[in-house]
Design an enzyme around this catalytic site. Structure first.
Site, PDB file in Angstrom:
ATOM      1  N   LEU A   1      17.176  41.802  25.096  1.00 50.27           N
ATOM      2  CA  LEU A   1      16.617  41.155  23.911  1.00 50.27           C
ATOM      3  C   LEU A   1      15.284  41.858  23.589  1.00 50.27           C
ATOM      4  O   LEU A   1      14.465  42.046  24.485  1.00 50.27           O
ATOM      5  CB  LEU A   1      16.353  39.675  24.182  1.00 50.27           C
ATOM      6  CG  LEU A   1      15.832  38.926  22.948  1.00 50.27           C
ATOM      7  CD1 LEU A   1      16.989  38.559  22.026  1.00 50.27           C
ATOM      8  CD2 LEU A   1      15.061  37.683  23.328  1.00 50.27           C
TER       9      LEU A   1
ATOM     10  N   LYS B   1      19.749  37.166  19.505  1.00 54.03           N
ATOM     11  CA  LYS B   1      19.202  35.971  20.161  1.00 54.03           C
ATOM     12  C   LYS B   1      20.196  34.821  19.974  1.00 54.03           C
ATOM     13  O   LYS B   1      19.971  33.870  19.213  1.00 54.03           O
ATOM     14  CB  LYS B   1      17.796  35.634  19.626  1.00 54.03           C
ATOM     15  CG  LYS B   1      16.991  34.821  20.649  1.00 54.03           C
ATOM     16  CD  LYS B   1      15.520  34.905  20.404  1.00 54.03           C
ATOM     17  CE  LYS B   1      14.719  33.871  21.161  1.00 54.03           C
ATOM     18  NZ  LYS B   1      14.725  34.008  22.618  1.00 54.03           N
TER      19      LYS B   1
END
Ligand code: PLP
Length: 286
Positions: free
Chosen positions: A209, A153
């Site tokens: 992600l 992230k």
């Protein structure tokens, strides 16, 4: 407490918080972030967000500046005075600025010095999902040109924000990304399709992600609703020919996508499976 920020253990008025020009986050995007939604003044899936924060720090070789107990105390102390009931908490951790710049070396690509890790947090209001009408949104598709460590992230969101700006200019909420004819994810969301009552989403890998909402929807909501799920890649054709498309992220929960590249999905109407998933989802955000 409007527009307060947390910076390295102190709470400031937003305009008074200062970070160094030589912070590696500012110079190289050398840092990671996390975004935790609060619904009805309660953090949603806090443990999972914390776990991902820790994993991202580890993947960029940045030592966690706080223990879990310290993190949770800082987060609590900071959010306790929030004037909002529904908001996101943004957390950013960067490698920071060099401790010592007396050698005159102000910027170098390799992180060879000792740095003062910078931790910042702020929050901003979001919709109360329970009061929101579930309305289908528009998306465009684009080639996924990001690096191949999308599981971190990272605060380096140049491509994501570039693509999302293009989407915005076309009146779309999201840009769904395609790499080698496989749908990876959205610029700020994970993507699910429904075809013949089977839900599909891309597997976890370095190309997406690992969305906290994605996992919650897979492990809790889809199971609770008794839908069939396949965790496997799907192509752009499958996306466009599906019966329903929805995306997930922390602030929207589940969001139907009913127009992609100007083509209607399910005649432009949110499908029943998506609607039912949303209903189950919002029970947890009360
Ligand atoms: N994928 C990307 C690229 C994102 O930026 C986000 C959230 O911002 C997501 C997926 C969804 O993740 P989460 O459900 O943890 O918000």
């Amino acid at each position: 407490m409007k527009n307060k920020v947390f910076l390295n253990g102190t709470i400031y008025n937003a305009k008074d918080a200062k970070v160094s020009l030589f912070d590696r986050g500012y110079l190289f995007s050398d840092g990671i972030y996390e975004l935790i939604p609060y619904f009805n003044s309660k953090p949603f899936l806090l443990e999972d967000h914390y776990k991902r924060l820790q994993e991202s720090l580890k993947m960029i070789g940045l030592e966690n500046p706080y223990t879990k107990k310290e993190w949770f105390k800082n987060i609590n102390d900071f959010t306790n005075n929030s004037e909002y009931k529904n908001y996101y908490l943004y957390i950013q951790v960067t490698r920071g600025a060099p401790k010592d710049i007396s050698d005159g070396v102000l910027r170098e690509h390799a992180a060879t010095k000792n740095y003062i890790t910078a931790v910042s947090m702020f929050y901003s209001e979001i919709d109360n999902l329970q009061e929101k009408n579930i309305i289908g949104k528009k998306s465009i598709t684009m080639e996924d040109k990001r690096w191949k460590k999308c599981n971190i992230k990272s605060i380096s969101l140049l491509f994501n924000s570039y693509a999302k700006t293009l989407a915005y200019k076309e009146g779309a909420y999201e840009a769904i990304l395609i790499r080698d004819d496989v749908i990876t994810e959205g610029c700020s969301s994970n993507v699910f399709i429904v075809k013949n009552n089977i839900i599909k989403t891309a597997p976890k890998s370095n190309l997406i992600l690992p969305g906290v909402t994605r996992s919650f929807v897979i492990e809790k909501i889809i199971k609770e609703n008794g839908n069939k799920l396949l965790i496997e890649n799907f192509s752009k054709n499958e996306l466009l020919e599906s019966d329903e498309v929805f995306i997930t992220n922390s602030t929207q929960g589940i969001l139907p996508i009913t127009i992609i590249d100007n083509m209607k999905i399910n005649e432009g109407i949110c499908g029943e499976i998506t609607k039912e998933l949303y209903k189950t989802f919002i029970k947890y955000t009360g």
